[in-house]
Design an enzyme around this catalytic site. Structure first.
Site, mmCIF file in Angstrom:
data_model
loop_
_atom_site.group_PDB
_atom_site.id
_atom_site.type_symbol
_atom_site.label_atom_id
_atom_site.label_comp_id
_atom_site.label_asym_id
_atom_site.label_seq_id
_atom_site.Cartn_x
_atom_site.Cartn_y
_atom_site.Cartn_z
ATOM 1 N N ALA A 15 18.076 45.430 9.644
ATOM 2 C CA ALA A 15 18.219 44.100 10.233
ATOM 3 C C ALA A 15 18.087 44.077 11.749
ATOM 4 O O ALA A 15 18.405 43.066 12.380
ATOM 5 C CB ALA A 15 19.567 43.499 9.836
ATOM 6 N N GLY A 20 14.417 41.323 8.338
ATOM 7 C CA GLY A 20 15.849 41.558 8.222
ATOM 8 C C GLY A 20 16.633 40.808 9.280
ATOM 9 O O GLY A 20 17.674 40.196 8.999
ATOM 10 N N TYR A 165 2.605 54.452 -1.385
ATOM 11 C CA TYR A 165 3.360 53.274 -0.945
ATOM 12 C C TYR A 165 3.682 52.357 -2.118
ATOM 13 O O TYR A 165 4.819 51.875 -2.251
ATOM 14 C CB TYR A 165 2.584 52.499 0.118
ATOM 15 C CG TYR A 165 3.263 51.207 0.521
ATOM 16 C CD1 TYR A 165 4.492 51.226 1.169
ATOM 17 C CD2 TYR A 165 2.686 49.976 0.233
ATOM 18 C CE1 TYR A 165 5.141 50.043 1.536
ATOM 19 C CE2 TYR A 165 3.316 48.794 0.591
ATOM 20 C CZ TYR A 165 4.536 48.827 1.235
ATOM 21 O OH TYR A 165 5.166 47.647 1.580
ATOM 22 N N LYS A 169 7.335 51.149 -3.274
ATOM 23 C CA LYS A 169 7.686 49.730 -3.222
ATOM 24 C C LYS A 169 8.002 49.197 -4.617
ATOM 25 O O LYS A 169 8.953 48.437 -4.806
ATOM 26 C CB LYS A 169 6.540 48.933 -2.593
ATOM 27 C CG LYS A 169 6.983 47.622 -1.970
ATOM 28 C CD LYS A 169 7.918 47.856 -0.793
ATOM 29 C CE LYS A 169 8.621 46.572 -0.391
ATOM 30 N NZ LYS A 169 9.575 46.759 0.697
#
Length: 272
Positions: A15, A20, A165, A169
């Site tokens: 974040a 985020g 990736y 993911k």
């Protein structure tokens, strides 16, 4: 939706910047408590934003913030961050699994250290943070886990260009399915959220040739997340929301304000 998250406690990974941070800011505008869990504790000339600058933004918007230096690959650090959040705010109502590592190259151009990083941050990190927060979420009156992950797919076109990736993911997506099946019946809203278009964040540095003018701002994902997290948790699990669809369900149909350049047609996202 104003004030819907007032007094709620969010634990948001990654974040310190980007999506985020946008989610943290949107919650702060409601008066929420936000634990900012990220690695960035000191300024980086290439990547603006730290846990401390993010915390300052949250507090300036009316929320309460806790800056936590936390590498979500490290179990001890995650457990300590969760414990500190509970100590500061009395519990955890919402977990946002936002932290993610990206490397968009083919198999022969993917060093194993990059492969390992993505697996540890994306799939394993999502599982670890969920595991650490769930004992506290189960005590909440309206618990949510929201993971920034695409709808699961076995379509080869999403796998061929960057298998490593996509595997990492989609690991976040499959974790969402499993956690939703396990904890949804116990009243925890476990869902995923993904943007319809490419979002203008620092992650674009990993995608050469992207026209920033054809992207949307992180605020569209933040507002979509807010719309989901404001809903009653009971019965809301196992869904893979797309940002603009979640906004439409909340009655928000004017999306032009989210465009970097409203005169441009937004670029579709990587997995849609």
């Amino acid at each position: 939706m104003a004030g819907a998250l007032a007094g709620r406690t969010l634990f948001v990974t990654g974040a310190s910047r980007g999506i985020g941070l946008a989610i943290a800011r949107r919650a702060a505008a409601d008066g929420a408590n936000v634990a900012i869990a990220a690695k960035s504790a000191v300024p980086n000339p290439k990547l603006p934003g730290t846990i401390h600058t993010a915390a300052a933004e949250v507090e300036a918007l009316g929320g309460r913030a806790l800056a936590l230096r936390c590498d979500i690959r490290e179990e001890e650090q995650v457990q300590a961050a969760v414990a500190e959040t509970v100590s500061a705010f009395g519990g955890i109502d919402i977990l946002v699994n936002n932290a993610s590592a990206i490397w968009l190259r083919g198999t022969l151009d993917t060093p194993m250290k990059r492969y390992d990083l993505m697996q540890e941050v994306n799939a394993r990190g999502t599982f670890l943070c969920s595991q650490a927060c769930l004992p506290h979420l189960l005590k909440s009156s309206n618990p949510h886990i929201l993971t920034l992950a695409p709808p699961p797919s076995l379509e080869p076109k999403w796998w061929g260009p960057h298998t490593a990736y996509t595997l990492a993911k989609m690991g976040m997506s499959f974790a969402t399915i499993g956690l939703a099946a396990e904890f949804g019946p116990q009243g925890v809203a476990v869902n995923a959220l993904w943007p319809r278009t490419i979002i203008a964040t620092d992650a674009l540095n990993m995608i050469p040739g992207i026209d920033i003018a054809r992207c949307r701002k992180p605020e569209i994902v933040a507002d979509a997340a807010h719309a989901i997290l404001s809903r009653p948790a009971k019965g809301l699990h196992g869904r893979f929301f797309i940002d603009e669809d979640a906004l439409r369900e909340a009655g928000i149909t004017d999306l032009a304000r989210y465009a970097v350049d409203p005169s441009q047609t937004p670029l579709p996202d990587l997995f849609l």
